[in-house]
Design an enzyme around this catalytic site. Structure first.
Site, short mmCIF file in Angstrom:
data_model
loop_
_atom_site.label_atom_id
_atom_site.label_comp_id
_atom_site.label_asym_id
_atom_site.label_seq_id
_atom_site.Cartn_x
_atom_site.Cartn_y
_atom_site.Cartn_z
N LYS A 53 0.60 -1.24 0.00
CA LYS A 53 -0.16 -0.03 0.21
C LYS A 53 1.10 1.39 0.09
O LYS A 53 0.53 1.96 -0.72
CB LYS A 53 -1.17 -0.31 1.29
CG LYS A 53 -1.69 -1.38 0.72
CD LYS A 53 -2.61 -1.29 2.91
CE LYS A 53 -3.78 -2.56 2.14
NZ LYS A 53 -4.53 -3.64 3.09
N GLN A 97 -5.11 -1.50 9.84
CA GLN A 97 -5.15 -3.25 9.68
C GLN A 97 -5.09 -4.21 9.36
O GLN A 97 -5.29 -4.39 11.40
CB GLN A 97 -3.03 -2.92 8.50
CG GLN A 97 -2.43 -4.66 8.03
CD GLN A 97 -3.72 -4.22 6.24
OE1 GLN A 97 -3.90 -3.36 6.03
NE2 GLN A 97 -4.04 -5.74 5.96
N ASP A 120 -11.35 2.04 4.01
CA ASP A 120 -11.84 1.21 3.25
C ASP A 120 -13.10 0.78 3.24
O ASP A 120 -13.55 -0.67 3.04
CB ASP A 120 -11.28 -0.26 4.87
CG ASP A 120 -10.31 -0.68 5.05
OD1 ASP A 120 -9.47 -1.10 3.79
OD2 ASP A 120 -9.31 -1.49 5.97
#
Ligand code: NAP
Length: 290
Positions: A53, A97, A120
């Site tokens: 990422k 995460q 997300d």
């Protein structure tokens, strides 16, 4: 192999080019999109994902900040970090995460992220907008990437029978909603561990989305000739012939390539799409909130 490859690297590169152009427009207004990634503990796979990422951020001109917290961090410490990021106007996107250390309430953390920064797309406000069929929410990255990849491959979705294997909050449920959305217009069947005769359910599908987490479960004789198959799974299979002792396998058996009309590879299919859509969500959040 007869199936056309749904090449996530090529499609993801196109998405990233779009993102780069949007970043340039924001830069002209003095804005640099900024993604903050919180990682708790030392799960090796999480570190690999976060590294990928960060590299994507560099490619497209998004600033990235990584906040590493030790595995034994208190829940309140993670809350504190998220609250600070929520109130920092220079941060446009926040990603915590997954997985969090055992016992830490992941949903409670998701609920705390400002929905406008929830890149997300898992906050109840964003998932709620998805259910409402609205276009103003941040859409979960992997499901959005699956749809984009099908469209990129020229797969006809409207009016087709789609079977999604898996109903998770992260992939199966949101990708089912996206497939059935007005304008996408598939007829969607959701299957899961309680589905009886899943092979038979799949055989009726023009489009199969496998998001199960079981290596090579979807067999060639489950798939209708010419169907489009998207393999979301990422599974480690022991393989002593490899230096690292394992290989990566999807949820779809490689023989499916002989039957399917389109097939996404693992790796190189949905993985790069997830990252590209994360970049797109971060830029969308920056556009909406600055
Ligand atoms: P998950 O939360 O474990 O959900 C798995 C789903 O599969 C559940 O709905 C489960 O059914 C269903 N299932 C399990 N065994 C089954 C069986 N034998 N037959 C039919 N359905 C079965 O997993 P996830 O987070 O959705 O992830 C799925 C896979 O995608 C994993 O391999 C993960 O690593 C991968 N993934 C990849 C990306 C990417 O960017 N490439 C992103 C996210 C996830 P129940 O609901 O009945 O338990």
């Amino acid at each position: 192999m007869s199936a056309q490859v749904l090449d996530g690297k090529a499609c993801g590169a196109e998405v990233e080019a779009e993102v780069k152009a949007k970043v340039s427009v924001l830069n002209e207004r003095g804005i640099t999109p900024h993604l903050a990634v919180v990682i708790v503990g030392d799960d090796p796979a999480s570190h690999v994902y976060v590294g990928a990422k960060e590299r994507a951020c560099e490619r497209v001109g998004v600033k990235s900040t990584r906040i590493d917290l030790p595995a034994d961090s208190d829940f309140s410490k993670v809350v504190d970090v998220v609250e600070k990021l929520n109130s920092d106007p220079s941060v446009h996107g926040i990603l915590v995460q997954s997985p969090l250390p055992k016992g830490m309430d992941e949903l409670a953390i998701t609920d705390m992220i400002d929905p406008a920064k929830d890149v997300d797309g898992f906050h109840p406000v964003n998932l709620g907008r998805l259910v409402q069929g609205r276009a103003d929410g941040l859409v979960p990255c992997t499901p959005a990437g699956v749809i984009r990849l099908l469209e990129w491959g020229g797969v006809d979705i409207s009016g087709k029978n789609a079977v999604v294997i898996g109903r998770s909050r992260i992939v199966g449920a949101p990708v089912s909603l996206l497939l059935g959305r007005k304008g996408v217009d598939a007829t969607v069947t959701i299957s899961h561990s309680r589905t009886s005769d899943i092979a038979d359910v799949c055989r009726a599908a023009d489009i199969v989305i496998a998001a199960v987490g079981r290596a090579e479960m979807v067999q060639a004789d489950w798939v209708k000739q010419g169907a489009a198959v998207v393999d979301v799974g990422v599974n480690r299979v022991d393989d002593e012939s490899r230096e690292r002792g394992y290989r990566l396998a999807g949820d779809v058996h490689p023989d499916v390539a002989d039957v399917a009309g389109h097939l996404s590879p693992v790796p190189g299919g949905v993985g790069p799409m997830t990252i590209a859509m994360l970049m797109l969500n971060t830029v969308t959040a920056a556009e909406s909130n600055s």
